[in-house]
Enzyme design. Structure first.
Site, mmCIF file in Angstrom:
data_model
loop_
_atom_site.group_PDB
_atom_site.id
_atom_site.type_symbol
_atom_site.label_atom_id
_atom_site.label_comp_id
_atom_site.label_asym_id
_atom_site.label_seq_id
_atom_site.Cartn_x
_atom_site.Cartn_y
_atom_site.Cartn_z
ATOM 1 N N LYS A 1 0.873 -1.257 -0.061
ATOM 2 C CA LYS A 1 -0.141 -0.044 -0.156
ATOM 3 C C LYS A 1 0.788 1.131 0.011
ATOM 4 C CE LYS A 1 -2.001 3.042 2.193
ATOM 5 N NZ LYS A 1 -1.846 4.311 1.727
ATOM 6 N N GLY B 1 6.291 5.233 8.663
ATOM 7 C CA GLY B 1 5.285 6.400 8.861
ATOM 8 C C GLY B 1 5.475 7.180 10.041
ATOM 9 N N SER B 2 4.181 7.774 10.618
ATOM 10 C CA SER B 2 4.382 8.651 11.673
ATOM 11 C C SER B 2 4.058 7.639 12.955
ATOM 12 C CB SER B 2 3.053 9.708 11.473
ATOM 13 O OG SER B 2 1.909 8.666 11.581
ATOM 14 N N THR B 3 4.445 8.043 13.978
ATOM 15 C CA THR B 3 4.273 7.488 15.303
ATOM 16 C C THR B 3 2.853 7.166 15.464
ATOM 17 O OG1 THR B 3 6.342 8.370 16.179
ATOM 18 C CG2 THR B 3 4.809 7.461 17.757
ATOM 19 N N GLU C 1 8.759 1.575 11.598
ATOM 20 C CA GLU C 1 9.688 2.527 11.478
ATOM 21 C C GLU C 1 9.109 3.871 11.533
ATOM 22 O OE1 GLU C 1 11.756 5.029 10.605
ATOM 23 O OE2 GLU C 1 12.252 4.589 8.590
ATOM 24 N N CYS D 1 13.372 10.520 7.888
ATOM 25 C CA CYS D 1 13.020 10.136 9.104
ATOM 26 C C CYS D 1 14.453 10.146 9.939
ATOM 27 C CB CYS D 1 12.685 8.437 9.236
ATOM 28 S SG CYS D 1 13.586 7.588 8.029
ATOM 29 N N VAL E 1 0.198 6.884 13.421
ATOM 30 C CA VAL E 1 -0.421 5.756 12.570
ATOM 31 C C VAL E 1 0.165 4.583 13.026
ATOM 32 C CG1 VAL E 1 -0.789 4.831 10.496
ATOM 33 C CG2 VAL E 1 -1.077 7.415 10.703
ATOM 34 N N GLY E 2 1.472 4.420 13.151
ATOM 35 C CA GLY E 2 2.366 3.424 13.814
ATOM 36 C C GLY E 2 1.597 2.718 14.932
HETATM 37 P P1 NDP Z 1 1.398 8.401 7.935
HETATM 38 O O1 NDP Z 1 1.770 7.921 9.113
HETATM 39 O O2 NDP Z 1 -0.281 9.066 7.948
HETATM 40 O O3 NDP Z 1 1.469 7.558 6.582
HETATM 41 C C1 NDP Z 1 2.301 6.670 6.515
HETATM 42 C C2 NDP Z 1 1.425 5.495 5.584
HETATM 43 O O4 NDP Z 1 0.511 4.865 6.488
HETATM 44 C C3 NDP Z 1 0.991 5.895 4.185
HETATM 45 O O5 NDP Z 1 0.886 4.744 3.530
HETATM 46 C C4 NDP Z 1 -0.509 6.250 4.722
HETATM 47 O O6 NDP Z 1 -1.271 6.366 3.838
HETATM 48 C C5 NDP Z 1 -0.714 4.963 5.973
HETATM 49 N N1 NDP Z 1 -1.789 5.174 6.726
HETATM 50 C C6 NDP Z 1 -2.372 6.314 7.137
HETATM 51 N N2 NDP Z 1 -3.331 5.832 7.973
HETATM 52 C C7 NDP Z 1 -3.496 4.706 8.355
HETATM 53 C C8 NDP Z 1 -4.100 3.739 9.006
HETATM 54 N N3 NDP Z 1 -5.166 3.919 9.990
HETATM 55 N N4 NDP Z 1 -3.773 2.400 8.803
HETATM 56 C C9 NDP Z 1 -2.744 1.903 8.096
HETATM 57 N N5 NDP Z 1 -2.121 2.758 7.201
HETATM 58 C C10 NDP Z 1 -2.412 4.090 7.296
HETATM 59 O O7 NDP Z 1 2.357 9.846 7.531
HETATM 60 P P2 NDP Z 1 1.939 11.053 6.924
HETATM 61 O O8 NDP Z 1 2.029 11.016 5.542
HETATM 62 O O9 NDP Z 1 0.721 11.562 7.339
HETATM 63 O O10 NDP Z 1 3.119 12.140 7.544
HETATM 64 C C11 NDP Z 1 2.823 12.740 8.615
HETATM 65 C C12 NDP Z 1 4.071 12.609 9.289
HETATM 66 O O11 NDP Z 1 4.718 11.484 9.689
HETATM 67 C C13 NDP Z 1 5.431 13.322 8.911
HETATM 68 O O12 NDP Z 1 5.215 14.644 8.902
HETATM 69 C C14 NDP Z 1 6.452 12.750 9.499
HETATM 70 O O13 NDP Z 1 6.732 13.259 10.674
HETATM 71 C C15 NDP Z 1 5.996 11.479 9.817
HETATM 72 N N6 NDP Z 1 6.513 10.372 8.773
HETATM 73 C C16 NDP Z 1 7.653 9.775 9.002
HETATM 74 C C17 NDP Z 1 7.994 8.645 7.887
HETATM 75 C C18 NDP Z 1 9.360 7.947 8.000
HETATM 76 O O14 NDP Z 1 10.058 7.615 7.471
HETATM 77 N N7 NDP Z 1 9.400 7.525 9.459
HETATM 78 C C19 NDP Z 1 7.650 8.800 6.658
HETATM 79 C C20 NDP Z 1 6.673 9.782 6.479
HETATM 80 C C21 NDP Z 1 5.892 10.493 7.380
HETATM 81 P P3 NDP Z 1 -1.884 7.569 3.267
HETATM 82 O O15 NDP Z 1 -0.570 8.467 2.711
HETATM 83 O O16 NDP Z 1 -2.771 7.104 1.982
HETATM 84 O O17 NDP Z 1 -2.781 8.228 4.088
#
Ligand code: NDP
Length: 500
Positions: free
Chosen positions: A193, A246-248, A269, A303, A250-251
């Site tokens: 995804k 992704g973000s903490t 991560e 990150c 959503v993680g």
């Molecule tokens: P998110 O955590 O929202 O997104 C990461 C992934 O998770 C995307 O594919 C997203 O889909 C998906 N996602 C969102 N909601 C859900 C859910 N309920 N269940 C499962 N998967 C989900 O990050 P953001 O893109 O909103 O970024 C926000 C902040 O997160 C950034 O500003 C940064 O601080 C941090 N971040 C950290 C990253 C890293 O490398 N560790 C990478 C990106 C962000 P979709 O994009 O379609 O919502």
């Protein structure tokens, strides 16, 4: 029928047409989403819509997962010898290499990256990881364990089955490969995804997976909204593991969902606020160059960014002078132009988020040394920004900004700076600049982070694991350690003579 997006690139870096399927890729076929819903995809350089892609919902995810389960049972997993899985991965690596310009161009367009960075860093890193794990595909064996003459015991490293890979928008292709390569090498079937913001390179990858000859259903891509498609993947009872970046926020949700459903395995991560320490004996010019790369590259959307900088009082003013000059020399613009070093932030949402943090920093009383505002009118650009004299309690020091914003504080002693460095919920990466080898080792040992880089910022290698301590997540990507994240160990006991 799902559509195709064709873009004509006309830059000195790359000229040519690239076509991307904009449907879902499920069971080896391109398809519309059941709901026929689509998502607009924006060009971050000017905010215009470049195309639409199909948006998967829970029903689509269910179809993809069931196809993956079927493929895993009949034509993948341990049914296919490791060397054959490896051969397919080598072939995929060759195809990515052959199409590297097209993938880099699409990635640059979609994520606002500089074309040269996308090509020479992200795509090359992906190729290296594919080849690295292709080599592991027939070497991830268990052990024979000594028990007694009357018993044979051994372990098998078995694939988990169907794994859901949820990836973000900052390094869409590279992070996808970090997960896809070990997952496939170890025999899992994958449902990927991508972020709703940057799905195009994953769709290009799907076309190459098909061309490489992987069995249908072994690799599917379901672009869609996180709260819909991502959530459905995290909930699905047939998904045995989710690997998430992704973000903490959503993680945490993904882990909660896994706990409430089938207790699927989860690796996370989740980013960081990495301490970056400049000691008084550092090669200051080199330190500044690495830190500039670590916080302004890809507009700080990393990150492992060198975002929380501590500088010894003896070199503080000189460091700020050099750091400021280097920040002011960063040329922002369209990543297809030769006069740009860095592109924009990825989206309007990210732009607003970073600008809000900059406002917070000003209100908290941090000193803006340079930058501190949006750059240009069109597109999602923020000036490279440095806050100096920051305090540990400030939000801009504690929270991940994910933009081109470095915060700098002064320290006096090694003991003091280690306290400051470890005073964070995060623990992804850490950096120290010093010429003293004993101090380098001492500091690397003391930093509470999954990586400690001495005299560089994050230079990652496929052989070396990457992943966080504390709330930066758990589980490793890359290296032999990532194989553990995609396998489960079975212990087999064979009685060859014990009588009851
Ligand atoms: P998110 O955590 O929202 O997104 C990461 C992934 O998770 C995307 O594919 C997203 O889909 C998906 N996602 C969102 N909601 C859900 C859910 N309920 N269940 C499962 N998967 C989900 O990050 P953001 O893109 O909103 O970024 C926000 C902040 O997160 C950034 O500003 C940064 O601080 C941090 N971040 C950290 C990253 C890293 O490398 N560790 C990478 C990106 C962000 P979709 O994009 O379609 O919502």
């Amino acid at each position: 029928m799902p559509g195709t997006f064709t873009h004509q690139f006309d830059s000195s870096f790359f000229k040519g047409n690239v076509a991307v399927n904009t449907g879902l890729f499920i069971n080896g076929q391109w398809t519309d989403s059941v709901s026929k819903e689509t998502i607009d995809i924006f060009n971050p350089v000017d905010g215009t819509v470049i195309t639409k892609v199909a948006a998967a919902n829970a029903e689509d995810v269910d179809i993809a997962v069931k196809a993956a389960k079927q493929a895993f049972k009949t034509s993948w997993g341990l049914k296919v010898p490791g060397h054959q899985r490896g051969r397919l991965l080598y072939k995929l690596a060759d195809l990515v290499e052959k199409h590297q310009d097209a993938i880099a161009a699409v990635e640059a367009l979609d994520a606002g990256k500089h074309f040269i960075h996308a090509k020479t860093q992200d795509i090359q890193d992906g190729i290296k990881n594919l080849r690295y794990y292709a080599g592991w595909a027939d070497k991830n064996q268990g052990k024979t364990l000594e028990t007694s003459e009357a018993k044979l015991a051994y372990t098998r490293h078995e694939p988990i089955g169907v794994v859901g890979l949820i990836v973000p928008w900052n390094f869409p292709f590279m992070i996808a490969i970090w997960k896809v390569a070990p997952a496939l090498a170890t025999g899992n079937a994958v449902v990927l995804k991508p972020s709703e913001v940057t799905p195009l390179s994953a769709l290009l990858l799907a076309a190459l997976v098909k061309e490489a000859g992987f069995p249908d259903g072994v690799f599917s891509v379901v672009p869609g909204y996180g709260a819909v498609a991502g959530q459905a993947l995290a909930e699905h009872a047939l998904v045995g593991k989710v690997s998430f970046t992704g973000s903490t926020f959503v993680g945490r949700k993904v882990m909660e969902t896994a706990a409430k459903t089938n207790l699927k395995r989860v690796t996370l991560e989740l980013g960081g606020k990495s301490p970056t320490i400049v000691f008084e004996d550092a090669d200051l010019e080199q330190a500044v160059k690495w830190i500039v790369y670590g916080i302004f590259h890809h507009s700080g959307q990393m990150c492992a960014a060198t975002s929380r900088i501590f500088v010894h009082e003896a070199v503080y003013d000189k460091f700020l002078e050099l750091f400021t000059a280097a920040a002011q020399a960063v040329r922002q613009g369209d990543g297809f132009n030769e006069d740009a070093d860095e592109g924009p932030l990825v989206s309007k949402a990210q732009l607003d988020r970073v600008l809000a943090y900059i406002e917070t920093g000003k209100q908290e009383g941090a000193r803006v040394v340079t930058g501190g505002a949006r750059a240009g009118r069109a597109g999602y650009f923020v000036q490279p920004t440095i806050f100096a004299d920051v305090r540990p309690d400030m939000r801009i020091v504690r929270e991940e900004i994910f933009g081109p914003v470095g915060v700098v504080a002064k320290f006096s002693t090694e003991e003091e700076v280690l306290e400051l460095a470890n005073d964070t919920q995060y623990g992804l990466s850490s950096y120290a600049f010093t010429r003293d080898v004993s101090r380098a080792v001492r500091v690397a040992n003391a930093l509470e982070a999954g990586c400690a880089f001495i005299n560089s910022s994050a230079l990652l290698e496929p052989q070396v694991p990457f992943g966080g301590f504390k709330q930066s997540g758990h589980g490793k990507e890359m290296g032999e350690y990532a194989l553990e994240a995609f396998t489960q160990v079975k212990a087999v006991h064979i009685n060859v003579g014990i009588k009851l």
